[in-house]
Every structure is written in C-alpha cells, then in structure tokens.
Design a protein around this motif. Structure first.
Motif, PDB file in Angstrom:
ATOM      1  N   GLU A   1       0.831  -1.205   0.000  1.00  0.00           N
ATOM      2  CA  GLU A   1       0.000   0.000   0.000  1.00  0.00           C
ATOM      3  C   GLU A   1       0.866   1.255   0.000  1.00  0.00           C
ATOM      4  N   LYS A   2       2.000   1.176   0.710  1.00  0.00           N
ATOM      5  CA  LYS A   2       2.936   2.303   0.739  1.00  0.00           C
ATOM      6  C   LYS A   2       4.307   1.823   0.273  1.00  0.00           C
ATOM      7  N   PRO A   3       4.998   2.608  -0.543  1.00  0.00           N
ATOM      8  CA  PRO A   3       6.353   2.226  -0.971  1.00  0.00           C
ATOM      9  C   PRO A   3       7.291   2.107   0.235  1.00  0.00           C
ATOM     10  N   ILE A   4       8.266   1.225   0.106  1.00  0.00           N
ATOM     11  CA  ILE A   4       9.259   1.075   1.173  1.00  0.00           C
ATOM     12  C   ILE A   4      10.642   1.287   0.568  1.00  0.00           C
ATOM     13  N   SER A   5      11.623   1.483   1.434  1.00  0.00           N
ATOM     14  CA  SER A   5      12.984   1.756   0.965  1.00  0.00           C
ATOM     15  C   SER A   5      13.615   0.482   0.413  1.00  0.00           C
ATOM     16  N   ALA A   6      14.720   0.667  -0.311  1.00  0.00           N
ATOM     17  CA  ALA A   6      15.448  -0.474  -0.875  1.00  0.00           C
ATOM     18  C   ALA A   6      15.946  -1.400   0.229  1.00  0.00           C
ATOM     19  N   GLU A   7      16.371  -0.802   1.353  1.00  0.00           N
ATOM     20  CA  GLU A   7      16.867  -1.609   2.477  1.00  0.00           C
ATOM     21  C   GLU A   7      15.728  -2.447   3.074  1.00  0.00           C
ATOM     22  N   GLN A   8      14.555  -1.827   3.245  1.00  0.00           N
ATOM     23  CA  GLN A   8      13.402  -2.553   3.776  1.00  0.00           C
ATOM     24  C   GLN A   8      12.958  -3.657   2.815  1.00  0.00           C
ATOM     25  N   ALA A   9      13.010  -3.361   1.517  1.00  0.00           N
ATOM     26  CA  ALA A   9      12.628  -4.360   0.514  1.00  0.00           C
ATOM     27  C   ALA A   9      13.582  -5.547   0.546  1.00  0.00           C
ATOM     28  N   ALA A  10      14.880  -5.266   0.744  1.00  0.00           N
ATOM     29  CA  ALA A  10      15.870  -6.347   0.828  1.00  0.00           C
ATOM     30  C   ALA A  10      15.599  -7.235   2.045  1.00  0.00           C
ATOM     31  N   GLU A  11      15.240  -6.608   3.173  1.00  0.00           N
ATOM     32  CA  GLU A  11      14.906  -7.373   4.384  1.00  0.00           C
ATOM     33  C   GLU A  11      13.660  -8.215   4.156  1.00  0.00           C
ATOM     34  N   GLU A  12      12.652  -7.614   3.500  1.00  0.00           N
ATOM     35  CA  GLU A  12      11.407  -8.328   3.218  1.00  0.00           C
ATOM     36  C   GLU A  12      11.664  -9.521   2.301  1.00  0.00           C
ATOM     37  N   TYR A  13      12.558  -9.341   1.354  1.00  0.00           N
ATOM     38  CA  TYR A  13      12.897 -10.436   0.439  1.00  0.00           C
ATOM     39  C   TYR A  13      13.555 -11.586   1.206  1.00  0.00           C
ATOM     40  N   GLU A  14      14.458 -11.258   2.105  1.00  0.00           N
ATOM     41  CA  GLU A  14      15.129 -12.301   2.898  1.00  0.00           C
ATOM     42  C   GLU A  14      14.115 -13.105   3.704  1.00  0.00           C
ATOM     43  N   LYS A  15      13.106 -12.403   4.246  1.00  0.00           N
ATOM     44  CA  LYS A  15      12.080 -13.085   5.045  1.00  0.00           C
ATOM     45  C   LYS A  15      11.187 -13.983   4.190  1.00  0.00           C
TER      46      LYS A  15
END
Length: 440
Positions: A322-336
């Motif tokens: 719903e809301k864009p997130i930072s590249a760092e947050q996206a990388a963490e989300e991908y790891e999860k």
C-alpha cells in the motif's frame, strides 16, 4: 500496436509495448462525442458545445486514460498468450524523455521470470515419519482423568497432598484478582508446596509468580493473563484459600462408561482403553501428519536448487504494498519471504507435473466436512443437508476463508502424494517422546 520481448538472462526480460494514434484514436473520438452530448457548459445548449472546446478541455486526459487502459489490456493479454510464467508483477521502466505531447508512445516493463527446475522426491537422507502411539502411561492418565471428571467432590478441613484448592490470586499493582481452582500437585517446588500444607479456608498464602507452576499455561489460567503477559513475569502474589476438597474417583464400571460414551457403547475397561487409544491416536495422527508435511517442505526447499530474479523481486517488493518502502526494507522483506516463495514454486511444480488438481466440488465437500466437525463440537451431530449446504455457501463466499480452506485441502492432497511417492524412515514413539524430540 507492437509488443516485443527481449531476454536479459534466464530470469529477467524486458517487454516493449509500442502504441500508435491509430490504436486509440477512434475510442477517444467516441468518448469525446459522448462528452459533447452530455456537457453542460454555460452559454451553450446541451449537445451543441463546439467539439474544439470539448477536445481542449477533456481531450488529453481522455487520451491518457485510454492509452493506459489499452496498455494494461494488451500487456496482460500478451503475458497469457505467450505463457510467460512471471514472478510478482511487471515493473514499468522510467523514461526520462517520455512525453504525452506526441501521438505515438513506447513503454517498457521489466519482468521477473520463474525459474525452470526439477523436483527430486528421492530423499538422499531419509525423512522421519512419526507413528505416535498411546502408551500405557497415557491411557492410565486418561482413565484417571475420566474418573476425576465424574468423581465425587469431598470437602476437606486442611490442605494436604492430593487436594484441590479453590481461592483467589491477587496482585494490586497488576490488577490481578482472579478466582481459580488448582491442584496442589501442580504447584512447583517443595518450598511453595510447604506453604500450602496444613493451611485452612481463609488463610492467605504469599507466593511469587516465577516458577509457581510446572507449566506456563497453568499460570496463564490461574492468573487470567495471556501468553505475552506471563513472559518473564516475576511478581508477588497472594492466594486466599476459599475451599479445599478432594475428588473421590468414580468407579470404573458400566455407569461410568454410559456417562462418557452413551448407553452400552463401551462395556468393559478394556473397551474403554481401546476407545481412548483410538481417539487419542486419531488426534496424534493429525500432529504427526503436520510434522511430516513440514519436514518434507524443509527437505524440498533445502534440496531443490534454482536461482531467483532476486534484484527484480526486491524492486517489486519496494512498490508492491500500500505504501512504498525503501530499498533496504525491501531487501529485508525479500530475505524473510524467499524461503516461502521457493516452496510456492516447488509446490506448484509438484502439483503441475503430477496432475494434482482441485475442483470446486472437492472444495465444497471438504468444507462440508469441516463445518460438520465444528457443529459436532457443539452437540449438533446430525445437521440437515440443506442447513449444511447453506453454511458451506456462506463460508466459501468469504474469500479469505475460502482461500484458507483451499490451502488446507491442497496440503492434504500433497501429503497423500508424498506418502505414496517418498520412502520415509518410520519411527514409533509415545506422544510425550514425540513432543520432546520434535519440539525440543
């Protein structure tokens, strides 16, 4: 219109969509004509507004809207027709020199492609399949629990070994004021138990919450707190004794059998134990099956090797919510989420390669079984078919509930498939040993 795909590598591609004025102009003109007929502009009769004025006021926004609609429709159609198995959604590539002040447009989208791989069901290291049995110790406990449930409560003057104690736990600071009934045997530690021995109704026992019971769930129930609230809870408590009693066990006879199972269903202690064993092992089988499915899932994820379009997926995750997130947050989300995504792909591959399908009638039957089991818990053992069908229809009309039940049915089908195709190492043990070994 022209659509082309350029492969970047095995997991990434770029689709280019070229749209010319001829692709959208007729639709735009038709909409403008409709606007002209309906436009209510001061100084002009309805339907007689000059087309030039309508175009000037609405033309560009209508054109942009129609081009975007055409773009999405054509892109989706292309992905289906070309049978492109993509991950996430296409990501538009930014174009610094893009302008809507032309007639012809070119759009580019990045695609993340699903990898190609094979699933090997020949486990090199055998996966353990647990066969949980109800041993004599468990059966003895269950028979005693039934005897207690239908036993006779006898009041006592003082607390001694084997009694039940009713009273109120209190801690003013935490707002605890909870009536509870506890077994003296459930109190942990000789020091705590000594505080109770010899006490009478009206006595107040001073205790500490930490290490009070042999099980955290008993502390939750006794104090009326949830799991989070009792984590590392270390507070003083008072317990005011209000009633002391012992339970005289009911005799193991036909009267007890009839109370538990209905008239003449069970006719001996041997049959009672067989019934308890049968019911317990059905419940154990559910847990053993879930553990087996988890173990197979872990094995397949660890031993099915393939690459993912990781950088694409990180970029997609950054804008997918719903809301864009930072590249760092996206990388963490991908790891999860990477492990879950890998199993989704493996599961899909197993279902497709082995023609394991799920139709709506199967889902309805599965849901009906689920509903019947729920109703049985509340004593409704023979619901009418129409009532069941109505409930099933309501349940499946809820998208979240339908998805949850569909996932359960798919898991059930996969488990049956894995049991048929994979050779497991079978290990038989008691439920207590199973819990210790699996859940540590």
């Amino acid at each position: 219109m022209n659509i082309t795909k350029e492969s970047v590598d095995a997991l990434n591609a770029v689709v280019k969509v070229e749209i010319s004025a001829a692709d959208y102009q007729d639709k735009v003109e038709k909409i403008l004509q409709d606007y002209r007929q309906k436009a209510d502009i001061p100084g002009f009769r309805k339907g007689h507004v000059p087309m030039g004025m309508v175009k000037k006021q609405y033309g560009k926004s209508i054109m942009i809207d129609e081009v975007n609609k055409l773009l999405q429709e054509s892109l989706n159609k292309y992905l289906v027709e070309e049978k492109l198995d993509i991950l996430g959604n296409p990501l538009p590539k930014m174009q610094d020199d893009f302008s809507w002040d032309t007639e012809d447009y070119s759009f580019e989208f990045e695609l993340g492609l699903a990898p190609e791989f094979d699933v090997d069901l020949e486990a090199k290291k055998k996966i353990t399949q647990y066969n949980i049995v109800a041993d004599k110790e468990l059966l003895d406990k269950e028979v005693e629990n039934i005897q207690k449930r239908f036993g006779k409560i006898v009041p006592q003057e003082v607390v001694e070994e084997g009694v039940n104690i009713a009273g109120t736990f209190a801690n003013e600071e935490k707002g605890i004021d909870k009536k509870s009934t506890i077994e003296l045997a459930s109190i942990k530690g000789k020091v705590n138990q000594k505080k109770f021995i010899g006490a009478k109704v009206g006595d107040i026992i001073e205790l500490k919450s930490k290490g009070l019971f042999d099980d955290d769930h008993k502390l939750m129930g006794a104090l009326g707190l949830n799991h989070e609230e009792i984590q590392d809870l270390d507070i003083p408590l008072t317990f005011t004794i209000e009633e002391i009693s012992v339970t005289e066990l009911a005799e193991v006879n036909q009267e007890l059998f009839d109370k538990v199972f209905g008239p003449d269903v069970v006719k001996s202690e041997e049959e009672l134990r067989e019934k308890i064993k049968e019911d317990a092992e059905k419940q154990f089988q559910t847990q053993a099956d879930q553990q087996l499915l988890n173990a197979v899932t872990e094995y397949l994820v660890e031993n099915t090797k393939f690459d993912l379009p990781a950088e694409f997926l990180k970029k997609w995750l950054a804008v997918a919510g719903e809301k864009p997130i930072s590249a760092e947050q996206a990388a963490e989300e991908y790891e999860k989420s990477e492990k879950g995504l890998r199993y989704q792909l493996i599961e899909g591959k197993v279902l497709k390669d082995n023609n394991i399908k799920l139709d709506f009638e199967e889902l309805k039957d599965f849901t009906k079984g689920f509903v019947k089991a729920q109703m049985a818990q509340y004593g409704q053992l023979n619901p009418e078919e129409k009532e069941l069908d109505d409930i099933v229809q309501r349940v499946l009309s809820n998208q979240d509930e339908a998805k949850r039940l569909q996932e359960q049915l798919v898991s059930q089908k996969l488990l049956a498939f894995y049991k048929e195709k994979i050779t497991f190492k079978v290990k038989e043990m008691s439920y207590e040993a199973f819990v210790k070994e699996v859940y540590k």
